[in-house]
Design a protein around this motif. Sequence first.
Motif, PDB file in Angstrom:
ATOM      1  N   LEU A 466     -41.748  69.663  61.549  1.00  9.34           N
ATOM      2  CA  LEU A 466     -40.733  68.626  61.719  1.00  9.34           C
ATOM      3  C   LEU A 466     -40.717  68.105  63.151  1.00  9.34           C
ATOM      4  O   LEU A 466     -40.511  66.912  63.380  1.00  9.34           O
ATOM      5  N   GLY A 467     -40.950  69.004  64.117  1.00  2.09           N
ATOM      6  CA  GLY A 467     -40.849  68.607  65.517  1.00  2.09           C
ATOM      7  C   GLY A 467     -42.183  68.546  66.224  1.00  2.09           C
ATOM      8  O   GLY A 467     -43.249  68.447  65.602  1.00  2.09           O
ATOM      9  N   VAL A 468     -42.113  68.586  67.544  1.00  4.38           N
ATOM     10  CA  VAL A 468     -43.317  68.523  68.377  1.00  4.38           C
ATOM     11  C   VAL A 468     -43.353  69.762  69.275  1.00  4.38           C
ATOM     12  O   VAL A 468     -42.318  70.284  69.691  1.00  4.38           O
ATOM     13  N   GLN A 469     -44.558  70.214  69.555  1.00  2.32           N
ATOM     14  CA  GLN A 469     -44.737  71.434  70.339  1.00  2.32           C
ATOM     15  C   GLN A 469     -45.281  71.114  71.714  1.00  2.32           C
ATOM     16  O   GLN A 469     -46.163  70.271  71.869  1.00  2.32           O
ATOM     17  N   SER A 470     -44.725  71.784  72.723  1.00  2.00           N
ATOM     18  CA  SER A 470     -45.227  71.680  74.083  1.00  2.00           C
ATOM     19  C   SER A 470     -45.354  73.098  74.627  1.00  2.00           C
ATOM     20  O   SER A 470     -44.336  73.761  74.904  1.00  2.00           O
ATOM     21  N   GLY A 471     -46.576  73.578  74.716  1.00  2.00           N
ATOM     22  CA  GLY A 471     -46.783  74.973  75.098  1.00  2.00           C
ATOM     23  C   GLY A 471     -46.293  75.868  73.977  1.00  2.00           C
ATOM     24  O   GLY A 471     -46.711  75.753  72.826  1.00  2.00           O
ATOM     25  N   ASP A 472     -45.346  76.760  74.313  1.00  2.00           N
ATOM     26  CA  ASP A 472     -44.768  77.638  73.297  1.00  2.00           C
ATOM     27  C   ASP A 472     -43.421  77.115  72.798  1.00  2.00           C
ATOM     28  O   ASP A 472     -42.762  77.780  71.990  1.00  2.00           O
ATOM     29  N   SER A 473     -42.991  75.963  73.278  1.00  2.00           N
ATOM     30  CA  SER A 473     -41.666  75.448  72.947  1.00  2.00           C
ATOM     31  C   SER A 473     -41.748  74.339  71.902  1.00  2.00           C
ATOM     32  O   SER A 473     -42.690  73.536  71.894  1.00  2.00           O
ATOM     33  N   TRP A 474     -40.723  74.298  71.040  1.00  2.00           N
ATOM     34  CA  TRP A 474     -40.604  73.256  70.034  1.00  2.00           C
ATOM     35  C   TRP A 474     -39.374  72.419  70.319  1.00  2.00           C
ATOM     36  O   TRP A 474     -38.348  72.925  70.788  1.00  2.00           O
ATOM     37  N   SER A 475     -39.467  71.126  70.008  1.00  2.00           N
ATOM     38  CA  SER A 475     -38.309  70.229  70.166  1.00  2.00           C
ATOM     39  C   SER A 475     -38.381  69.159  69.084  1.00  2.00           C
ATOM     40  O   SER A 475     -39.380  69.040  68.364  1.00  2.00           O
ATOM     41  N   LEU A 476     -37.302  68.375  68.986  1.00  2.00           N
ATOM     42  CA  LEU A 476     -37.228  67.301  67.986  1.00  2.00           C
ATOM     43  C   LEU A 476     -37.431  65.946  68.640  1.00  2.00           C
ATOM     44  O   LEU A 476     -37.069  65.744  69.800  1.00  2.00           O
ATOM     45  N   LYS A 477     -37.999  65.027  67.886  1.00  2.00           N
ATOM     46  CA  LYS A 477     -38.036  63.644  68.338  1.00  2.00           C
ATOM     47  C   LYS A 477     -36.613  63.100  68.370  1.00  2.00           C
ATOM     48  O   LYS A 477     -35.746  63.568  67.631  1.00  2.00           O
ATOM     49  N   ALA A 478     -36.384  62.116  69.218  1.00  2.00           N
ATOM     50  CA  ALA A 478     -35.029  61.589  69.404  1.00  2.00           C
ATOM     51  C   ALA A 478     -34.426  61.088  68.096  1.00  2.00           C
ATOM     52  O   ALA A 478     -33.258  61.382  67.782  1.00  2.00           O
ATOM     53  N   ASP A 479     -35.211  60.346  67.274  1.00  2.00           N
ATOM     54  CA  ASP A 479     -34.682  59.811  66.015  1.00  2.00           C
ATOM     55  C   ASP A 479     -34.292  60.926  65.061  1.00  2.00           C
ATOM     56  O   ASP A 479     -33.242  60.873  64.410  1.00  2.00           O
ATOM     57  N   ASP A 480     -35.149  61.953  64.967  1.00  2.00           N
ATOM     58  CA  ASP A 480     -34.837  63.083  64.086  1.00  2.00           C
ATOM     59  C   ASP A 480     -33.605  63.828  64.581  1.00  2.00           C
ATOM     60  O   ASP A 480     -32.747  64.241  63.788  1.00  2.00           O
ATOM     61  N   LYS A 481     -33.508  64.005  65.899  1.00  2.00           N
ATOM     62  CA  LYS A 481     -32.366  64.710  66.463  1.00  2.00           C
ATOM     63  C   LYS A 481     -31.056  63.985  66.145  1.00  2.00           C
ATOM     64  O   LYS A 481     -30.073  64.607  65.719  1.00  2.00           O
ATOM     65  N   THR A 482     -31.055  62.667  66.304  1.00  2.00           N
ATOM     66  CA  THR A 482     -29.853  61.882  66.019  1.00  2.00           C
ATOM     67  C   THR A 482     -29.496  61.942  64.542  1.00  2.00           C
ATOM     68  O   THR A 482     -28.336  62.141  64.166  1.00  2.00           O
ATOM     69  N   ALA A 483     -30.508  61.771  63.681  1.00  2.00           N
ATOM     70  CA  ALA A 483     -30.258  61.755  62.241  1.00  2.00           C
ATOM     71  C   ALA A 483     -29.755  63.103  61.745  1.00  2.00           C
ATOM     72  O   ALA A 483     -28.800  63.173  60.963  1.00  2.00           O
ATOM     73  N   ILE A 484     -30.389  64.185  62.178  1.00  2.00           N
ATOM     74  CA  ILE A 484     -29.978  65.515  61.712  1.00  2.00           C
ATOM     75  C   ILE A 484     -28.583  65.839  62.218  1.00  2.00           C
ATOM     76  O   ILE A 484     -27.754  66.409  61.479  1.00  2.00           O
ATOM     77  N   THR A 485     -28.278  65.489  63.464  1.00  2.00           N
ATOM     78  CA  THR A 485     -26.937  65.734  64.004  1.00  2.00           C
ATOM     79  C   THR A 485     -25.895  65.009  63.171  1.00  2.00           C
ATOM     80  O   THR A 485     -24.849  65.587  62.807  1.00  2.00           O
ATOM     81  N   GLY A 486     -26.142  63.746  62.861  1.00  2.00           N
ATOM     82  CA  GLY A 486     -25.188  62.984  62.060  1.00  2.00           C
ATOM     83  C   GLY A 486     -25.019  63.556  60.667  1.00  2.00           C
ATOM     84  O   GLY A 486     -23.888  63.700  60.173  1.00  2.00           O
ATOM     85  N   GLN A 487     -26.122  63.894  60.010  1.00  2.00           N
ATOM     86  CA  GLN A 487     -26.034  64.444  58.663  1.00  2.00           C
ATOM     87  C   GLN A 487     -25.379  65.824  58.667  1.00  2.00           C
ATOM     88  O   GLN A 487     -24.625  66.166  57.745  1.00  2.00           O
TER      89      GLN A 487
END
Length: 534
Positions: A466-487
């Motif tokens: 669902l997200g993107v990986q940088s090194g050993d860390s995972w994060s969400l794209k801005a659009d996904d973060k906003t949508a999931i927070t709202g839902q």
Amino acid sequence: MLALASLGVLSTSELFNATFVNAATHSPHITTNQPLSTDPAKRNVTFTGTEALYSKPKIRSGAKVVVTRLALKELAKSDSSADNFVATREAIASNGQIYYKLNSFNGQYHGWIYGGKKAGHFSGGITPFTTFTKMALPGALSKYTFNIAASGLNNDGKSITYQAPMNTVYGSGRTMGDAIDYKDTAFRIDQMGTRTREGDTWVHVTSTDPAQSKADGWIMYKGLSQAESKVPANALRIDLVNSSGQLIANLDYTKDGGQTGQTIGSDYNLNGTEYWLLGANDQQKIQDAVRNALIGTGYQLDALTANQTGYLAEATIGKKTSLTVTKQDPIATNAVRINIENENNAVIASFDYPKNGGQPGQTLGTTDNGTGSIADGDKAAIQSGITTTLKSSGYKLTDLTADQLTQLADAKLGGSVYLKTTARTDTIANNAVRINFVDPSTKKTVATIDYTNTDTDDPAPKGSNLGVQSGDSWSLKADDKTAITGQANAALAGSGYALANNQLSDANQATLGAAKFGSSVSVDVTANQNQPSK
């Protein structure tokens, strides 16, 4: 010897002169040449391609070809009304032949052409031509008023009004020098038609204010925009436009307790970035209002995207905003389109149910004292269609409620109906991540959402993250973060639980970012948190 003259016999020179005079006397010549004074609209002509256009009637000495017959034949096929021609003069020859002087509407061509042997009747090298055809005015147009969308002085058919549709009646022009002062004038449409060559639609408009009647005239239909009343102080006006920016419909959404200057939604800050949330109640009401406004327009907006909900949340009461809608697939006149929506009001599946022997506008069932019913055969077929359509969606709808049966009974053939389901199956859609919100102390799941990738151009494959990986860390794209927070906030409303500070924490984002489409993931929530307030 007798002179030839005395015998009545002419000399050679006298014989030549007599023959020349006799020939001149009998050669066809113009006997009358006068302007035509009949209605210019009845003197529009086009070319048969059998005659050329001359500088003067071709029987006159010195007449030269201005436009060849082949070139005239091509002009007759033109898709520009500027290439229309009008007859302005009529010349009659001594042998009965008729010649007409023609002018092109664009001023490029002038000349004479043979037009047959019957005065006032165009034949020979020309034939009558209808430059504009009126059509019946649709009744719905009488309900609306319009403004000139870009009033000005451009001679483009859209910025100003004309005495007749542009280049259809010779000698008619603009009603005024410019229409800048009439940018706020409201007009009603009272006539409509199409230009023959372009096939475009022109309308005749009349000002609702007699003092503004100088601007009455013809204009391209696409040069108008629907006139609007003032936006209510306690409402947000939402324009529904297509991909070209054309207004399809609009609506005024009144927020409970809302006041001028307030935003519809609320904002919060996450890692230094401001995000906007639209409340679940507002989202559902706006979605329903949008669907109602689009009935009969041929357009749809079956699910508000995360970007759209954020955009609406930031909009201000007392002002305007817009949403883009898409062209709807046609619905057969004997069918009802049945849309299944989830808890977020997003359409997750749809199908068309045709009713045997159904007529356009007929309801699918009957209603008695507010309770609807449909035939057993229809009910069984619709249930089967729902089950088939929802297969692999992660949702199910096996028992239609009394309210849903009433919705179906009231649905009109050729229209749509929306049925909601919150029930899930064990199956998770390939392009969805099931997010379970869990009380960390009891491990109880208090709410669940299926977050779906809805990008039809780039659908998420099953097993991708669902997200993107940088090194050993995972994060969400801005659009996904906003949508999931709202839902998430919508799903948790009223449950006694919420995200910490109503936001996805860094840990939440890392968990969700590593989640894979087609599977489930759990996110911790806390008890007794309030929703954010503006």
